[in-house]
Design a protein around this motif. Structure first.
Motif, PDB file in Angstrom:
ATOM      1  N   VAL A  93      78.513  16.279  20.955  1.00 48.07           N
ATOM      2  CA  VAL A  93      77.116  16.701  21.115  1.00 48.07           C
ATOM      3  C   VAL A  93      76.238  15.757  20.296  1.00 48.07           C
ATOM      4  O   VAL A  93      75.790  16.072  19.201  1.00 48.07           O
TER       5      VAL A  93
ATOM      6  N   MET B 235      71.627  19.108  27.421  1.00 49.23           N
ATOM      7  CA  MET B 235      72.049  20.301  26.695  1.00 49.23           C
ATOM      8  C   MET B 235      72.162  19.969  25.217  1.00 49.23           C
ATOM      9  O   MET B 235      72.296  18.811  24.835  1.00 49.23           O
ATOM     10  N   SER B 236      72.125  21.022  24.388  1.00 45.36           N
ATOM     11  CA  SER B 236      72.237  20.844  22.942  1.00 45.36           C
ATOM     12  C   SER B 236      72.600  22.186  22.305  1.00 45.36           C
ATOM     13  O   SER B 236      72.854  23.171  23.006  1.00 45.36           O
ATOM     14  N   PHE B 237      72.615  22.208  20.989  1.00 49.33           N
ATOM     15  CA  PHE B 237      72.780  23.442  20.224  1.00 49.33           C
ATOM     16  C   PHE B 237      71.498  23.740  19.474  1.00 49.33           C
ATOM     17  O   PHE B 237      70.875  22.836  18.922  1.00 49.33           O
TER      18      PHE B 237
ATOM     19  N   SER C  75      70.272  29.824  26.880  1.00 52.57           N
ATOM     20  CA  SER C  75      71.681  29.571  26.587  1.00 52.57           C
ATOM     21  C   SER C  75      72.460  29.350  27.881  1.00 52.57           C
ATOM     22  O   SER C  75      72.188  29.973  28.906  1.00 52.57           O
TER      23      SER C  75
ATOM     24  N   ILE D 138      79.174  26.289  27.138  1.00 48.79           N
ATOM     25  CA  ILE D 138      79.564  24.991  26.585  1.00 48.79           C
ATOM     26  C   ILE D 138      80.511  24.331  27.583  1.00 48.79           C
ATOM     27  O   ILE D 138      81.506  24.946  27.992  1.00 48.79           O
TER      28      ILE D 138
ATOM     29  N   ARG E 293      79.369  30.261  24.617  1.00 47.89           N
ATOM     30  CA  ARG E 293      77.978  29.823  24.429  1.00 47.89           C
ATOM     31  C   ARG E 293      77.560  29.630  22.975  1.00 47.89           C
ATOM     32  O   ARG E 293      76.430  29.226  22.729  1.00 47.89           O
TER      33      ARG E 293
ATOM     34  N   ARG F 193      84.268  29.887  18.130  1.00 45.96           N
ATOM     35  CA  ARG F 193      83.259  29.706  19.169  1.00 45.96           C
ATOM     36  C   ARG F 193      83.512  30.694  20.297  1.00 45.96           C
ATOM     37  O   ARG F 193      84.610  31.214  20.469  1.00 45.96           O
TER      38      ARG F 193
ATOM     39  N   TYR G  28      75.192  28.575  15.986  1.00 47.35           N
ATOM     40  CA  TYR G  28      74.483  27.798  16.998  1.00 47.35           C
ATOM     41  C   TYR G  28      74.651  28.489  18.342  1.00 47.35           C
ATOM     42  O   TYR G  28      75.704  29.073  18.607  1.00 47.35           O
TER      43      TYR G  28
ATOM     44  N   THR H 273      79.232  18.593  14.954  1.00 51.13           N
ATOM     45  CA  THR H 273      79.141  18.789  16.406  1.00 51.13           C
ATOM     46  C   THR H 273      79.029  17.447  17.128  1.00 51.13           C
ATOM     47  O   THR H 273      79.537  17.311  18.240  1.00 51.13           O
TER      48      THR H 273
ATOM     49  N   HIS I 164      74.438  27.319  22.455  1.00 47.69           N
ATOM     50  CA  HIS I 164      74.382  26.153  23.338  1.00 47.69           C
ATOM     51  C   HIS I 164      73.294  26.395  24.387  1.00 47.69           C
ATOM     52  O   HIS I 164      73.262  27.452  25.010  1.00 47.69           O
TER      53      HIS I 164
END
Length: 166
Positions: free
Chosen positions: A54, A64-66, A131, A134, A97, A94, A121, A49, A123
């Motif tokens: 990311v 933001m992150s996972f 959440s 993305i 989100r 994917r 994951y 990622t 996001h």
């Protein structure tokens, strides 16, 4: 579960780690302990990622992150002291989100699959801890990697109980 990929199939994926089993990784059964499989495979997917954008700067600057919300680890062989292994990643799919991915541990001594790690994951907004979609630039990077991995021509051996919800 689909059929397991061959050693050559997995070798074609990006390798995030190339390691040798160390004495402090051996458990009471004389092989690498599960916590090390988990550590390497979870970190390998994270590194994939990062390649899509990311990274720590993304987390710090964009907030933001996972987060991992589900995982599944399987073992097909054991790794023993001094044996070489590599960890490879594959991004599967994917939604706006979530991301579904896998890591594969290859036993380089026996030229066989030792383990698979599957995860989902979500996001998240780091301030709200909820959440969020993305962003397009990250989605584009993930989509490019998913497409490249799909072009390899073999089905990932998913557990069938997890994936992204649309």
């Amino acid at each position: 579960m689909s059929d397991l990929p061959s050693y050559d199939h997995v070798s074609a994926l990006t390798a995030q780690f190339d390691e040798t089993v160390q004495p402090d990784q051996i458990d009471e059964n004389g092989h690498m302990n599960i916590r090390h499989y988990f550590g390497y495979t979870s970190w390998a997917v994270w590194k994939a990622t990062e390649e899509a954008g990311v990274d720590q700067a993304y987390i710090d600057e964009r907030g933001m992150s996972f987060f991992t919300v589900e995982q599944h680890l399987r073992y097909y062989g054991e790794l023993r002291l001094g044996e070489r292994f590599t960890v490879h990643t594959r991004l599967l799919e994917r939604s706006n989100r979530a991301l579904h991915a896998m890591a594969f541990v290859l036993d380089r001594e026996r030229e066989q699959l030792a383990s698979t790690f599957e995860l989902v994951y979500v996001h998240v907004d780091m301030a709200e801890r909820k959440s969020v979609p993305i962003p397009d630039d990250i989605a584009d990077g993930l989509d490019a990697r998913i497409a490249a991995d799909d072009d390899l021509g073999w089905a990932a051996p998913v557990c069938g109980a997890m994936g992204v919800r649309r």
